[in-house]
Structure formats: structure tokens, C-alpha cells
Design an enzyme around this catalytic site. Structure first.
Site, PDB file in Angstrom:
ATOM      1  N   THR A 107       0.823  -1.211   0.000  1.00  0.00           N
ATOM      2  CA  THR A 107       0.000   0.000   0.000  1.00  0.00           C
ATOM      3  C   THR A 107       0.855   1.257   0.000  1.00  0.00           C
ATOM      4  O   THR A 107       0.515   2.252  -0.654  1.00  0.00           O
ATOM      5  CB  THR A 107      -0.929   0.003   1.233  1.00  0.00           C
ATOM      6  OG1 THR A 107      -1.802  -1.125   1.172  1.00  0.00           O
ATOM      7  CG2 THR A 107      -1.763   1.273   1.285  1.00  0.00           C
ATOM      8  N   SER A 162       1.032  -7.408  -1.051  1.00  0.00           N
ATOM      9  CA  SER A 162       1.606  -8.435  -0.173  1.00  0.00           C
ATOM     10  C   SER A 162       0.760  -9.702  -0.116  1.00  0.00           C
ATOM     11  O   SER A 162       1.239 -10.746   0.345  1.00  0.00           O
ATOM     12  CB  SER A 162       1.829  -7.889   1.240  1.00  0.00           C
ATOM     13  OG  SER A 162       0.616  -7.679   1.921  1.00  0.00           O
ATOM     14  N   THR A 215       1.001  -4.515   4.217  1.00  0.00           N
ATOM     15  CA  THR A 215       0.698  -4.854   5.608  1.00  0.00           C
ATOM     16  C   THR A 215       0.035  -6.223   5.785  1.00  0.00           C
ATOM     17  O   THR A 215       0.133  -6.821   6.855  1.00  0.00           O
ATOM     18  CB  THR A 215      -0.214  -3.786   6.243  1.00  0.00           C
ATOM     19  OG1 THR A 215      -1.432  -3.695   5.493  1.00  0.00           O
ATOM     20  CG2 THR A 215       0.468  -2.428   6.255  1.00  0.00           C
ATOM     21  N   ASP A 216      -0.637  -6.722   4.756  1.00  0.00           N
ATOM     22  CA  ASP A 216      -1.470  -7.911   4.955  1.00  0.00           C
ATOM     23  C   ASP A 216      -0.669  -9.153   5.326  1.00  0.00           C
ATOM     24  O   ASP A 216      -1.142  -9.984   6.108  1.00  0.00           O
ATOM     25  CB  ASP A 216      -2.319  -8.177   3.715  1.00  0.00           C
ATOM     26  CG  ASP A 216      -3.441  -7.166   3.554  1.00  0.00           C
ATOM     27  OD1 ASP A 216      -3.699  -6.418   4.522  1.00  0.00           O
ATOM     28  OD2 ASP A 216      -4.044  -7.101   2.469  1.00  0.00           O
TER      29      ASP A 216
END
Length: 333
Positions: A12, A54, A85-86
Site C-alpha cells: 500500500t 503483499s 501490511t497484509d
């Protein structure tokens, strides 16, 4: 001035809005243009081995990142990886096992909003990460996010949209970052005396099974031929259900007798497993040679088993590796 290598992998933080949704498009060099203040305390080189959401990160990318850092290790004082972030917690845990006893920091960061937006957490997260990677006391693999420094094996994403997305599970934060100040809560670099070691493989044939009430234990029979290791995400402190047909015990017997590794974990985020509390867990632990995650995060349990089974598939040797504390991942055994 410390010399830092910024490794951009997408996520992101590097995304732009398209007609199909957010997609990584901002280069590593462009990311740096949003944080000119970093030039006051470090010099930065950039690399971009790939640019992915990710969700699309897999063990081959962890191995690629570890190999890249191994190749560049002697030339930099620290490393910062920009990442989505995932699956960031998985990558941080995996790199903790692939890169061990590193006295030079490997910092992973990202953002909940792209860096080119007027209101975003990306610029502060990236600047904090570079500042932490430049600190003399920083070492090991960690996540820097939302003003917190979290051990790479202890991080979990607990919020899908909020800026304070990550928490340290069953372990204190390593440090916090306020403006230009880093406050260490755990300052243990001098205790790191083991030699630096890089590993080059992960066993991808690990399956994670989340129990739900009424699940048929025979599902394990369908998985046995395809996987070398199994992690069962059980209820509470841990145990296996018996709905009157003993299907789980029979299937577990098949896994164990064929030399495969089984680990019991818990669906509960905090405080960990303890199979010896209830009959449903104690009976299984006494009957079968299985591993237990205890206070480890699920992300650490998965990636540590991938790492351990890449070194050996012998139960006793794997058990020793799994129960050896790496980067603060395990307190209770």
C-alpha cells in the site's frame, strides 16, 4: 551518518489508485522523495527486487529477500524493507528465521494509506524506520509501524484500516519512536553473541487447519499426501475434539506414523496454548509426539515450522529447532 539500504517490494505504501483498485506503482526512489528529512541522519541506496501486493508474497520472496540482504550485508549499517501490511507479519517472522543473530537491523515497514496522499501514515512510518535502522542499538529483524518497534516474530496485524495496525503479541514492544526520539524498552544488543547465520530454504509444504465446531477429523486424511507438516489451530488452550468417532485421533496416527510433523496452536491471540490443562489436550499430548506453539504467534509458528522442516524432517531434530528461541519468539516451553 549510517548507510541504509531501502528495499522496496510494493504494498500500500507504494500504491496508486487505479480503476481496478489500489496497485503498487511508486518506485523506491520516488518513496524517498516524500521524506527529505531522512538525509539529515543517513545516506540511502535503493533496490526494488519486485513490486507486489503483499497478498501475492510467498516463501520464495522471503528467500529472495534474505539472499539479497546476505549479499549486501557487509556494505550497509542497516536495511529497511517497504512491504504491504497484509502479510507483513509473516515476512517479518520468516526473515527472523532466515537471518539469525544479525547485529545490523532489518526493519520492515509499510502503511495503511499510500505515501502520495495528503493524509497518510506512510511518511512517518518510513522516516521512523530509517531512523531506527540508523540507531547504534538497533539489531535483529523488527517491524516499525505506528510509532512502535515490534520484534519480527511477535507482530500481528490486528486492525485492517487503522494506523495502529500492528501489535506485539505476548511480548513487549522493543521500542517506541516519538518525533526524533527512540525510547528502548528492550536494549539487548550486547547480549547477541552468537555468529550471524543466513538460511536459504523454507519447506512450503505446511498446512494450517483452523478448527470449527463439528469439523470432520478425516479431512486430515485428504491432506496427508500433500504436506510434510501440519499446524492445527485449536480452540482455547488447545485440544482435539472427539465427536464419538475418534476420527481426529485415527487421522493423527496416520500423520505421525508416516513421519510427518504435527503442531498444536491456538485460535486465541493472547497468552498461548497449554495442552496439559484439559483432557482433550492432555490425552493427545501424552499419546502422540506432537509440537506445541505455546506463546508463539501463528505467523511465527507457521514460518518457524517451514524453516525447521527445511533443515530436517527428523522429529527430535525438528523439535529441538522449533523449541529454540529465535528473536524473542518463544518464552514458555
Amino acid at each position: 551518518m549510517k548507510k541504509i539500504l531501502l528495499i522496496a517490494t510494493g504494498g500500500t505504501i507504494a500504491s496508486k489508485y487505479t480503476k481496478d483498485g489500489l496497485s503498487p506503482q511508486i518506485s523506491a526512489e520516488k518513496l524517498l522523495s516524500y521524506i527529505p528529512a531522512a538525509s539529515a541522519f543517513c545516506t540511502i541506496d535503493t533496490l526494488q527486487p519486485f513490486s507486489l501486493d503483499s497478498t501475492n508474497i510467498s516463501p520464495q520472496h522471503w528467500i529472495q529477500l534474505a539472499a539479497l540482504i546476505e549479499k549486501k550485508y557487509e556494505f550497509y549499517d542497516g536495511f529497511v524493507i517497504c512491504h504491504g501490511t497484509d502479510t507483513m507479519a509473516y515476512t517479518a517472522a520468516a526473515l527472523s528465521y532466515l537471518i539469525q543473530n544479525n547485529r545490523r537491523p532489518v526493519v520492515i515497514t509499510g502503511a495503511q494509506k499510500p505515501i502520495d496522499l495528503a493524509i497518510t501514515d506512510a511518511r512517518s512510518n518510513l522516516l521512523d524506520s530509517l531512523r531506527f535502522a540508523s540507531h547504534d542499538r538497533a539489531h535483529g529483524v523488527s517491524i516499525v509501524f505506528g510509532g512502535k518497534v515490534i520484534a519480527g516474530t511477535r507482530a500481528k496485524k490486528e486492525f485492517s484500516k487503522s494506523y495502529n495496525a500492528f501489535s506485539s503479541i505476548n511480548y513487549p514492544d522493543i521500542a517506541s519512536i516519538h518525533d526524533e526520539r527512540i525510547i528502548f524498552y528492550i536494549d539487548d544488543k550486547d547480549q547477541s553473541t552468537r555468529p550471524l547465520q543466513f538460511y536459504h530454504d523454507m519447506n512450503r509444504k505446511i498446512f494450517l487447519l483452523k478448527l470449527v465446531p463439528g469439523i470432520d477429523g478425516r479431512i486430515l486424511d485428504m491432506l496427508a499426501d500433500s504436506y510434510d507438516g501440519l499446524i492445527i489451530e485449536s480452540f482455547g488452550v488447545g485440544g482435539l475434539p472427539d465427536y464419538g468417532d475418534s476420527s481426529f485421533q485415527a487421522s493423527l496416527e496416520t500423520w505421525i506414523s508416516s513421519g510427518k510433523i504435527v503442531c498444536m496452536a491456538t485460535q486465541v491471540t493472547h497468552e498461548g496454548s497449554d495442552l496439559e490443562v484439559y483432557q482433550v489436550g492432555k490425552m493427545i499430548k501424552e499419546r502422540f509426539p506432537i509440537l506445541e506453539s505455546y506463546d508463539m504467534t501463528l505467523e511465527a509458528s507457521v514460518t518457524k515450522l517451514m524453516w525447521a522442516l527445511a533443515q530436517t524432517q527428523d522429529y527430535d531434530a525438528c523439535r529441538q529447532l522449533f523449541y529454540t528461541t529465535v528473536n524473542h519468539d518463544l518464552l514458555f516451553v
